[in-house]
Write a protein that holds these residues in place. Structure first.
Motif, mmCIF file in Angstrom:
data_model
loop_
_atom_site.group_PDB
_atom_site.id
_atom_site.type_symbol
_atom_site.label_atom_id
_atom_site.label_comp_id
_atom_site.label_asym_id
_atom_site.label_seq_id
_atom_site.Cartn_x
_atom_site.Cartn_y
_atom_site.Cartn_z
ATOM 1 N N LEU A 279 17.500 118.668 -16.929
ATOM 2 C CA LEU A 279 18.662 117.828 -17.222
ATOM 3 C C LEU A 279 19.232 118.144 -18.604
ATOM 4 C CD1 LEU A 279 17.454 114.387 -15.827
ATOM 5 C CD2 LEU A 279 19.247 115.832 -14.892
ATOM 6 N N THR A 280 18.340 118.445 -19.548
ATOM 7 C CA THR A 280 18.818 118.803 -20.890
ATOM 8 C C THR A 280 19.644 120.083 -20.840
ATOM 9 O OG1 THR A 280 16.852 117.764 -21.857
ATOM 10 C CG2 THR A 280 18.092 119.283 -23.248
ATOM 11 N N LEU A 388 31.427 118.447 -11.068
ATOM 12 C CA LEU A 388 30.586 118.145 -12.230
ATOM 13 C C LEU A 388 30.301 116.646 -12.336
ATOM 14 C CD1 LEU A 388 32.144 120.526 -14.912
ATOM 15 C CD2 LEU A 388 29.980 120.810 -13.707
ATOM 16 N N THR A 389 31.308 115.842 -12.003
ATOM 17 C CA THR A 389 31.108 114.380 -12.036
ATOM 18 C C THR A 389 30.050 113.947 -11.028
ATOM 19 O OG1 THR A 389 33.415 114.070 -12.700
ATOM 20 C CG2 THR A 389 32.246 112.147 -11.814
ATOM 21 N N ASN A 396 22.039 111.115 -13.051
ATOM 22 C CA ASN A 396 21.799 109.745 -13.535
ATOM 23 C C ASN A 396 20.864 108.991 -12.587
ATOM 24 O OD1 ASN A 396 23.357 109.977 -15.853
ATOM 25 N ND2 ASN A 396 25.230 109.303 -14.832
ATOM 26 N N ASP A 397 21.093 109.168 -11.262
ATOM 27 C CA ASP A 397 20.193 108.535 -10.283
ATOM 28 C C ASP A 397 18.769 109.058 -10.441
ATOM 29 O OD1 ASP A 397 22.303 107.109 -9.275
ATOM 30 O OD2 ASP A 397 22.719 108.519 -7.642
ATOM 31 N N GLN A 403 12.691 107.039 -14.585
ATOM 32 C CA GLN A 403 12.424 105.966 -15.543
ATOM 33 C C GLN A 403 11.589 104.863 -14.901
ATOM 34 O OE1 GLN A 403 13.341 106.244 -18.745
ATOM 35 N NE2 GLN A 403 12.071 104.447 -19.106
ATOM 36 N N GLU A 404 11.845 104.595 -13.615
ATOM 37 C CA GLU A 404 11.048 103.590 -12.898
ATOM 38 C C GLU A 404 9.591 104.041 -12.786
ATOM 39 O OE1 GLU A 404 11.089 101.159 -8.639
ATOM 40 O OE2 GLU A 404 12.648 102.629 -9.118
ATOM 41 N N LYS A 405 9.383 105.349 -12.521
ATOM 42 C CA LYS A 405 8.020 105.867 -12.475
ATOM 43 C C LYS A 405 7.336 105.728 -13.832
ATOM 44 C CE LYS A 405 7.889 107.325 -8.206
ATOM 45 N NZ LYS A 405 6.936 106.761 -7.231
ATOM 46 N N VAL A 406 8.094 105.985 -14.893
ATOM 47 C CA VAL A 406 7.535 105.824 -16.240
ATOM 48 C C VAL A 406 7.136 104.370 -16.478
ATOM 49 C CG1 VAL A 406 8.082 105.930 -18.698
ATOM 50 C CG2 VAL A 406 8.753 107.799 -17.200
#
Length: 449
Positions: A279-280, A388-389, A396-397, A403-406
């Motif tokens: 992603l970066t 690109l959008t 983002n999804d 993030q939920e796994k984290v």
């Protein structure tokens, strides 16, 4: 003093040979409850709590009454029989017999209060036999048990709660309680000037062989009671061992589940790191492409501005054609012939106009082509921006899911502790490395000198 008990006989649903049906109306019924109803009253709540804790269906108890009825550890109920004197000195038809009935009645009135752990469900004073006597049927129970049902049938425990702890083989809880009840009856008898003659004192007149035989029988009975108590304790221990084994197995399963969850979260964490790096990189690419798009948009805007300026120039030129004198057809002179006017005035102006029209046509075609190319380019950039959008939204999804796994991993660390989770992760990594190592083809080398 104690017996097997027959509720139907006590209630006179049938008459034995030693009863006088004509005098059965003199019998006293203190209580006669259905034993199954009393079992429900005493044990249903404890049975429900016990069944709720069971994870195996074969350990649940559907009917506690039937379980005790079919079991061998405890009796459904116990009976105590009390009689004062015999038919010769306390006959039921005599005044002394009436006095004996009065004493037994007074004894009965205080029995349940004195023995709260012995639930009386059937009690009769019989006056239709040779001697007045009292039948008391009761269910001994204990509460607060740590094994099995919290409230359950147990003569030993019920008597222990009454203060009869047992001692030697001849001083069991049951024998102590029976002796205490005899003393209670003897106290009531003294109120009416009747003294208890303890028949046991005559045993010294028996032959040595008979006396020893009786003693052995007593010892056997006491030993059987002790064995019964030991069996009950052994059964308790076995049940505790089974329960402990079940708890251990449950803990093992829970530990295995936690280990699997930690392993999955560890794999997810690694995936999260990899996807974060991707992603970066994608973000940097998007920023770079965004800069390019901004430059292209500026360039397009400049070209559009040029087109606008060209349009304005053309409009000014058109006005010039209308107003400038050099683009106007001059008036013919007074002496100028038509041929001279055409050759010197009209034709030069027409040629000049042709050249201008030709240049304008070329310029218009060029502008139209530029406009078409710019429109196609803008459409292409719009589509690229849309792609690109969409890609940004997908990323983002993905970030939200990761993030939920984290967060899940954080919850696990708070529940088990960071060190334990880290230890499990390290063990999982070691196992994975070992599995990978086992899957690698092993090379065989021949030994040589």
């Amino acid at each position: 003093m104690t017996g097997k008990g027959s509720v139907n006989h006590n209630s006179r649903k049938f008459h034995a040979k030693n009863t006088d049906p004509e005098r059965s109306c003199l019998n006293v019924e203190y209580c006669n409850e259905n034993i199954k109803d009393v079992y429900h009253e005493l044990f249903d709540e404890a049975l429900a709590r016990y069944n709720e804790k069971q994870t195996r269906s074969d350990r649940r108890i559907d009917d506690y009454y039937e379980k005790i009825c079919s079991g061998k550890q405890e009796k459904l109920f116990h009976e105590i029989i009390l009689q004062i004197g015999n038919k010769d000195d306390m006959g039921a038809k005599t005044e002394d017999g009436q006095l004996a009935a009065k004493i037994l009645d007074e004894y009965m009135q205080d029995f349940q209060r004195r023995n709260p752990t012995l639930r009386v469900f059937s009690a009769y004073l019989h006056m239709d036999e040779a001697t007045p006597h009292l039948h008391i049927d009761f269910i001994p129970y204990t509460t607060g048990s740590k094994r099995g049902l919290e409230t359950r049938v147990s003569l030993k425990k019920a008597l222990a709660e009454l203060g009869f702890k047992g001692g030697t083989r001849s001083e069991t809880e049951r024998n102590q309680w029976v002796a205490a009840e005899k003393e209670r009856l003897a106290d009531i008898m003294l109120k009416y000037d009747i003294e208890w003659e303890k028949k046991g004192t005559h045993e010294k007149h028996l032959s040595v062989l008979d006396f020893e035989k009786n003693e052995r029988q007593k010892e056997v009975a006491e030993l059987e009671q002790t064995i019964f108590g030991s069996k009950e304790e052994l059964s308790n221990i076995l049940h505790q061992q089974i329960a402990a084994g079940q708890e251990t197995e449950q803990m093992r399963k829970e530990s295995e589940t936690i280990r699997q969850e930690v392993s999955e979260l560890s794999a997810t964490n690694l995936l999260l790191k990899e996807q974060t790096e991707e992603l970066t990189e994608d973000k940097e690419k998007l920023l770079s492409e965004n800069e390019k798009l901004e430059k292209q948009q500026k360039k397009l805007q400049q070209e559009i501005n040029k087109m606008v300026q060209s349009k304005e120039v053309m409009e000014r030129n058109i006005h010039a054609y209308d107003e400038d004198v050099k683009w106007q057809l001059a008036e013919p002179g007074a002496l100028m012939s038509a041929k001279n006017y055409r050759d010197k005035k009209a034709l030069p102006l027409v040629e000049k106009l042709k050249e201008v029209v030709k240049n304008l046509t070329i310029k218009c075609v060029q502008l139209m082509e530029q406009s078409r190319k710019l429109t196609a380019k803008v459409d292409g950039q719009q589509k690229h921006i849309s792609r690109l959008t969409d890609k940004v939204m997908e990323q983002n999804d993905t970030i939200d899911r990761l993030q939920e796994k984290v967060s899940d991993l954080g919850r696990l660390e708070r529940h088990l502790g960071r060190e334990q989770v880290q230890s499990i992760v390290e063990r999982s990594k070691a196992l994975e490395q070992a599995e990978k190592a086992n899957k690698r083809p092993k090379r065989a080398y021949e030994m040589s000198r």
